[in-house]
Design a protein around this motif. Sequence first.
Motif: not given
Length: 258
Positions: A94-109
């Motif tokens: 979960k810490p890795v998810e919290a770190l990366l998910e916002p940016f990955v979610s932004f970048a995939r759009y």
Amino acid sequence: MIRPFQPVSARTRVLLGISFFVLFVAVWSIATFGGLVSRTFLADPLTMLADGWYLLTRQNFLGDIGMTIWRVVGGFAIAAALAVPIGILMGAYKPVEALLEPFVSFARYLPASAFVPLLILWAGIGETQKLLVIFIGSFFQIVLMVAGIVGGTRQDLVEAAYTLGAKDRGIVARVLIPSAAPDIAEVLRLVLGWAWTYVIVAELIGASSGIGYMIINSQALLATGQIIFGIIVIGLIGLVSDFLFKSLNRRVFAWRLA
């Protein structure tokens, strides 16, 4: 009667699939041979076949096809090799998810096509630029989808493994990855189809070979038969790769289908 989820035989499935292709070609033929659509804007099936034969025999189109396949496979393989481990880490920790998910979610759009001008400035118009377009278009999608699959692993499996004495690394290696592997393979099959869209976009600008390059040149000549032939070739290659991917998944993960 047709009922929800009622299976059909393999023979029926093949016949139904072929019948729709026949219907599609029939409608296309009626529209072009019947004069409903000008052949200047939509070539008829016979003209398309003649133009395709001309491309294959006189214009080295087989070389263009091989170059495009190489670009798709290369860019997609690099993206998958990096994205799958990152997605597994995001789903498991979960810490890795919290770190990366916002940016990955932004970048995939962000559309991969929007990066083409920048990538030309950074990498020129060579093969690196084409591979990077495919990489950008595939990488973030794979990361997020793999993370969602791994994060959705049944908790009772994890708890049972802990009860049996498994350590944290063992949970990832012996529970999360085997459980998620069939769905991860399905994700890769889907994203491979998207990669074909990205490679054609990359080849429309600053390319000297490839199917997309042929299509953009044919547009300038109003050679709609050649354009349609190129599009059909892409579809056929995608269809074959899709069937091969499905067949491989059935063999590797036969236990999942039981």
